[in-house]
Design a protein around this motif. Structure first.
Motif, short mmCIF file in Angstrom:
data_model
loop_
_atom_site.label_atom_id
_atom_site.label_comp_id
_atom_site.label_asym_id
_atom_site.label_seq_id
_atom_site.Cartn_x
_atom_site.Cartn_y
_atom_site.Cartn_z
N LYS A 205 1.23 7.25 -12.18
CA LYS A 205 0.01 7.31 -12.96
C LYS A 205 -1.25 7.08 -12.13
O LYS A 205 -2.37 7.24 -12.64
CB LYS A 205 0.05 6.31 -14.12
N GLU A 206 -1.10 6.75 -10.86
CA GLU A 206 -2.25 6.53 -10.00
C GLU A 206 -2.80 7.86 -9.49
O GLU A 206 -2.06 8.83 -9.28
CB GLU A 206 -1.86 5.65 -8.80
N THR A 207 -4.12 7.90 -9.29
CA THR A 207 -4.75 9.13 -8.80
C THR A 207 -4.21 9.50 -7.42
O THR A 207 -3.87 10.65 -7.16
CB THR A 207 -6.28 8.95 -8.73
N MET A 208 -4.15 8.53 -6.53
CA MET A 208 -3.63 8.77 -5.19
C MET A 208 -2.11 8.63 -5.23
O MET A 208 -1.54 7.61 -4.81
CB MET A 208 -4.26 7.81 -4.19
N ASN A 209 -1.44 9.64 -5.73
CA ASN A 209 -0.01 9.61 -5.98
C ASN A 209 0.66 10.69 -5.13
O ASN A 209 0.42 11.89 -5.32
CB ASN A 209 0.24 9.84 -7.48
N MET A 210 1.52 10.27 -4.20
CA MET A 210 2.19 11.20 -3.30
C MET A 210 3.50 11.75 -3.84
O MET A 210 4.14 12.59 -3.19
CB MET A 210 2.48 10.51 -1.96
N THR A 211 3.93 11.28 -5.01
CA THR A 211 5.29 11.60 -5.48
C THR A 211 5.59 13.10 -5.51
O THR A 211 6.65 13.52 -5.02
CB THR A 211 5.53 10.97 -6.86
N PRO A 212 4.73 13.96 -6.07
CA PRO A 212 5.08 15.40 -6.08
C PRO A 212 5.25 15.98 -4.68
O PRO A 212 6.12 16.82 -4.46
CB PRO A 212 3.89 16.04 -6.81
N PRO B 36 0.81 -1.22 0.00
CA PRO B 36 0.00 0.00 0.00
C PRO B 36 0.84 1.27 0.00
O PRO B 36 0.48 2.27 -0.62
CB PRO B 36 -0.83 -0.13 1.28
N MET B 37 2.00 1.25 0.68
CA MET B 37 2.86 2.43 0.71
C MET B 37 3.43 2.74 -0.66
O MET B 37 3.37 3.88 -1.13
CB MET B 37 3.99 2.24 1.73
N SER B 38 3.99 1.73 -1.33
CA SER B 38 4.59 1.98 -2.64
C SER B 38 3.54 2.23 -3.71
O SER B 38 3.82 2.87 -4.73
CB SER B 38 5.52 0.84 -3.05
N HIS B 39 2.31 1.78 -3.48
CA HIS B 39 1.23 2.09 -4.42
C HIS B 39 1.03 3.61 -4.50
O HIS B 39 0.68 4.14 -5.57
CB HIS B 39 -0.06 1.41 -3.98
N LEU B 40 1.29 4.30 -3.39
CA LEU B 40 1.16 5.76 -3.37
C LEU B 40 2.30 6.45 -4.13
O LEU B 40 2.25 7.66 -4.33
CB LEU B 40 1.14 6.27 -1.92
N SER C 236 -3.87 17.32 -2.17
CA SER C 236 -5.30 17.64 -2.26
C SER C 236 -6.05 16.57 -3.05
O SER C 236 -7.20 16.24 -2.74
CB SER C 236 -5.50 19.01 -2.92
N ALA C 237 -5.41 16.03 -4.09
CA ALA C 237 -6.05 14.98 -4.88
C ALA C 237 -6.31 13.75 -4.03
O ALA C 237 -7.39 13.15 -4.06
CB ALA C 237 -5.19 14.63 -6.09
N LEU C 238 -5.29 13.35 -3.24
CA LEU C 238 -5.44 12.19 -2.37
C LEU C 238 -6.50 12.45 -1.31
O LEU C 238 -7.42 11.64 -1.11
CB LEU C 238 -4.09 11.86 -1.73
#
Length: 356
Positions: free
Chosen positions: A106-113, A98-102, A172-174
């Motif tokens: 390309k996923e909506t719930m993307n913490m990378t930025p 679940p952590m690396s899924h974030l 905000s998206a997440l």
């Protein structure tokens, strides 16, 4: 003076604990490296568990570095960023958690930025100066280290400004997705809402999508609004200063805003919001999404520790803080509100509803 007679075993355990604190910075560096390599994206694109050599090849890691990369992946597995499993032949393969899924871009719930923002030297270098800052007249370690406040640097550096806005938008998206799934009642029935300090409008657009009958407005500084390619079919953008005035609406939203400011500044912001909304009888309220230290739905034992570390980040960067309930109550009452409700919907963060 009272003597302290610690046993050798106690001191060895203390040494291990100190070492854990000492090397914890490498956790952040492991996270940063995994983003730079794109490990989560490679696993997602492959669509099934990957052997170490296949993963290294997909990431263009040369054979001479595969052994070192294996040691790195062992650490990431221990940190629960990734997991490993054995197939029927006994071959070890890596999979997402679940952590690396974030971390999948390309996923909506993307913490990378957001992660790239927090790990940028402009955001974390000032933490090296906490010691001398405590004895200096500077308001923040950031100002002590860089010679000017954070917001001034944001204004002066367009690339960093873009990184900052993208980081806030990804959060905000997440949060928007989670809020719309778990606490829709907070926004249900609102005729209008102003997202105060709403940045690029990601949260406001999520609310507008979920509640087409709610007119959503985004208020932020002119330099933020001016960079947007506006889509006024969903939300309206207004350039302005939340310390001066807030556009009128039935409700005002403050998502991750008040932790940036000290108590006096928070009271001013809340007062401007109070002036912009109708009475409680007419449905007026303020919705705050922020941390309430000590209150969390996160089951991990280090949840409150993370809240406290986030408070140190706020202390390092700006004049704000993460607040416990009594500290929230103090500024809420000082701003002229008579009632509030805290609901811990969002892991480390809560929804706080204020009523005039």
């Amino acid at each position: 003076m009272e003597e302290t007679n610690f046993g050798s075993q106690e001191l060895l355990e203390a040494q291990a604990h100190v070492w854990h604190l000492l090397f914890s910075y490498l956790k952040s560096m492991c996270l940063k490296c995994s983003l730079e390599l794109g490990i989560a994206d490679a696993l997602m694109n492959h669509g099934k568990p990957m052997e170490l050599t296949d993963l290294a090849f997909a990431l263009s890691i040369p054979p001479s570095k595969v052994e070192a990369f294996g040691r790195f992946m062992t650490t990431l597995v221990n940190l629960e960023l990734f997991s490993k499993k054995q197939d029927i032949s006994g071959t070890t393969k890596f999979v997402l958690t679940p952590m690396s899924h974030l971390l999948v871009k390309k996923e909506t719930m993307n913490m990378t930025p957001f992660l790239r923002l927090i790990l940028d030297p402009l955001m974390c270098d000032s933490s090296h100066t906490l010691g001398p800052w405590f004895k200096s007249p500077m308001e923040t370690p950031f100002e002590f280290h860089f010679g000017k406040p954070l917001w001034e640097v944001v204004d002066e550096k367009p690339e960093f400004n873009n990184m900052f806005n993208e980081g806030m938008a990804s959060d905000s998206a997440l949060v928007g997705d989670v809020v719309m799934m778990t606490c829709r009642d907070v926004f249900k029935g609102l005729k209008s809402l102003v997202d105060v300090g709403g940045g690029t409008g990601t949260m406001a657009r999520a609310i507008a999508h979920a509640f087409p009958g709610t007119k959503c407005t985004v208020l932020d500084l002119a330099h933020v609004i001016d960079t947007l390619k506006e889509d006024n079919s969903l939300v309206e953008y207004v350039g302005g200063d939340m310390f001066v005035s807030v556009p009128h609406a039935q409700a005002a939203l403050l998502k991750w805003i008040l932790h940036d400011w000290n108590d006096e500044e928070c009271i001013k912001i809340l007062q401007r919001c109070k002036e912009a909304i109708p009475s409680r009888e007419d449905g007026g309220k303020i919705i705050i999404i922020d941390m309430v230290v000590g209150i969390t739905t996160d089951k991990h034992p280090y949840a409150v520790e993370t809240q406290l570390l986030f408070d140190l980040l706020m202390m390092s960067l700006v004049s704000g803080k993460e607040r416990n309930e009594s500290e929230w109550k103090k500024i809420i009452l000082a701003a002229g509100f008579t009632d509030y409700k805290i609901t811990p919907f969002l892991g480390l963060r809560s929804v706080i509803e204020l009523y005039p």
